[in-house]
Design an enzyme around this catalytic site. Sequence first.
Site, PDB file in Angstrom:
ATOM      1  N   ASN A   1       0.845  -1.189   0.000  1.00 38.98           N
ATOM      2  CA  ASN A   1       0.000   0.000   0.000  1.00 38.98           C
ATOM      3  C   ASN A   1       0.876   1.233   0.000  1.00 38.98           C
ATOM      4  OD1 ASN A   1      -0.896   0.346   3.554  1.00 38.98           O
ATOM      5  ND2 ASN A   1       0.996  -0.379   2.650  1.00 38.98           N
TER       6      ASN A   1
ATOM      7  N   ASP B   1      10.901   3.760   3.775  1.00 35.96           N
ATOM      8  CA  ASP B   1       9.467   3.911   3.544  1.00 35.96           C
ATOM      9  C   ASP B   1       8.961   2.623   2.902  1.00 35.96           C
ATOM     10  OD1 ASP B   1       6.975   4.967   3.506  1.00 35.96           O
ATOM     11  OD2 ASP B   1       7.471   6.705   2.273  1.00 35.96           O
ATOM     12  N   ALA B   2       8.288   1.795   3.691  1.00 39.57           N
ATOM     13  CA  ALA B   2       7.899   0.461   3.223  1.00 39.57           C
ATOM     14  C   ALA B   2       6.427   0.179   3.508  1.00 39.57           C
ATOM     15  CB  ALA B   2       8.759  -0.611   3.903  1.00 39.57           C
ATOM     16  N   LYS B   3       5.866   0.857   4.477  1.00 39.43           N
ATOM     17  CA  LYS B   3       4.446   0.701   4.811  1.00 39.43           C
ATOM     18  C   LYS B   3       4.058  -0.768   4.940  1.00 39.43           C
ATOM     19  CE  LYS B   3       3.116   5.197   2.830  1.00 39.43           C
ATOM     20  NZ  LYS B   3       4.437   5.664   2.360  1.00 39.43           N
ATOM     21  N   ARG B   4       4.911  -1.552   5.600  1.00 36.35           N
ATOM     22  CA  ARG B   4       4.637  -2.976   5.765  1.00 36.35           C
ATOM     23  C   ARG B   4       3.546  -3.185   6.804  1.00 36.35           C
ATOM     24  NH1 ARG B   4       7.041  -2.934   1.408  1.00 36.35           N
ATOM     25  NH2 ARG B   4       8.828  -4.267   0.969  1.00 36.35           N
TER      26      ARG B   4
END
Lengths: 353, 353
Positions: free
Chosen positions: A110, B106-109
Amino acid sequence: MRTFSDRLMDAVDDKQTMVCVGLDPRLNLIPAFLKRESVSKYGETIEAVAACYLAFNKGIIDAVKDKVAIVKPQVAFYEAYGAPGVKTFEETVRYARNAGLIVVEDAKRNDIGSTAEAYSSGHIGEVEFWKGKTRVYDVDAITVSPYLGFDGVQPFLDDCRNHQKGIFILVKTSNPSSGELQDLPHVVDCPSMNDMREDLADDGTAPLFSKKRKFGEAEKVTVAPNYVSLALNVKTWGDDLLGERGYSSVGAVVGATYPNEAMVLRKTMPKAYFLVPGYGAQGGSADDSMACLNSDGYGAIVSSSRDIDYAYRTEPFCRNYSEDSFDRVAAEATSAMIDALSKAMKSADKCPW
Amino acid sequence: MRTFSDRLMDAVDDKQTMVCVGLDPRLNLIPAFLKRESVSKYGETIEAVAACYLAFNKGIIDAVKDKVAIVKPQVAFYEAYGAPGVKTFEETVRYARNAGLIVVEDAKRNDIGSTAEAYSSGHIGEVEFWKGKTRVYDVDAITVSPYLGFDGVQPFLDDCRNHQKGIFILVKTSNPSSGELQDLPHVVDCPSMNDMREDLADDGTAPLFSKKRKFGEAEKVTVAPNYVSLALNVKTWGDDLLGERGYSSVGAVVGATYPNEAMVLRKTMPKAYFLVPGYGAQGGSADDSMACLNSDGYGAIVSSSRDIDYAYRTEPFCRNYSEDSFDRVAAEATSAMIDALSKAMKSADKCPW
């Protein structure tokens, strides 16, 4: 044009089961003989981890490819080992697709629009290349997290359309704390939050983030859990991507561990395919999964990872087999799951075969 | 024990700016001479993409390392090119850390507990290895998406504590559609959804997913946007991870594009560090970013990617410089951003230096 959902349904018909096998390699759980082989070849390196993961996956894929239509590698376990792990992920995808399997990548990606485009193009679309474009992971479908709203989903929708791919959007996940945000009851048709902020500025005393609102004597308040709002979006986004067989390539992740919610969601998104995790180790049963099916017996694929991949470590298998037979045991565990779901489908009068 | 937040604040003090430079390589935007060099060495391969990305990043890092304390590579752009891309990501992280920079990935895991553990251990913790454990990406902090609730966040919290790392949880993102889910007004202290489901079963006629509820004549309804609920969780989770300087290593992503929301969130999470994207290309200004700062002048880092990385393609730079000077132009653009924020901080009486 045949969509992902059409391909998925044909494949499910071919195998006569909606079971999906997870491919979740973990160093402390895979058989020691595979680890020894890798270390003897690569030393105690990260490349050796990647090599034994690939060998393990090939064993599982070979064992289940005649039984099921779909595999679901969870990319977290691969990317945890850096570039070598990601290479094994790519090779696993290729190996599974060459075996005729549909590959659903569990990635829960996302981001904002322009970055979501990078994710989508790499995983299910095409990336910019030296001349024209090229495909990289080329999975059949990917799971997507919806916290950023539509502009983070749209690039995936475009690639679904252009490349006959699919997505499964997280709606009601299988984990214990999924309700914290997903179940929050929101007010339907509430005055906009901008109005609320003006009210807040007026009095300035109450906690800044909330507001007592009076809804007049005769009025009623309509509330719905967040996951329903999400589901309505998934339905809207998916209506443009219907296949010949009537289902959309925009699916939803709905945990087997929440059968009541699944019942609501099944009616909210009648044409969405559900990817149903949470079966087995997480507590969801075959009967629980029935809520995810439509009355035609389609509309859901049910996934299990640990209970199949590592069945060789559990009762009763570990008494009768050595770890060398991990693949044969995975096949047996898969058959048991197929049988349990078939039985439940027949009991629920939802078996199309 | 010094936490991530302590290290971050010391580094910010050292450079006297809260600017963070994004490292977002894109094949169609990076200078042609870097691409030619890579192709002459590796041919028109995916390895050549990875090589020119690394060369580009090194140029940017060298150009800004004396000016800023933090860089933020967006992993989507790297993983889009498979294992070679991920290798470049790893090398970029190493290069930046060796240059004394703090690296925020910035990976939004996001995933369920056991899988979130795999993400966390690979990115900010330690993974199982042949003997003991090893570090893989070893970034200083990572962005995390909160849709799955606490059990998907907990492994990251543990690694923050054990390895002096940080996370930034998406609360109010910078993109146009962020409000679809994040702004939904939820009812505070509503009867549980289980009660609602029983009501639904009783009448069975209304849409299954919602329910008109009457709140008696004198009652009021308290509503709050979802992002506030998230923010309260972030605050709670972060209270256990306070550093010597008073801030938590559990931060929040709050877009510069939503200064009103930022004001509310600043009061809701007084000790959380905000990672503020959306500056520049996305529309957020220096003045907009001030809402993210506490009155002590700390509490936020402001990130820009495109406007710095590709400044050489924009006015006025493209008139005065050739693409060979992309790094020098990035340095100039960074200085301009630093100056704009310093000026805004002084105007707002929030400059600690």
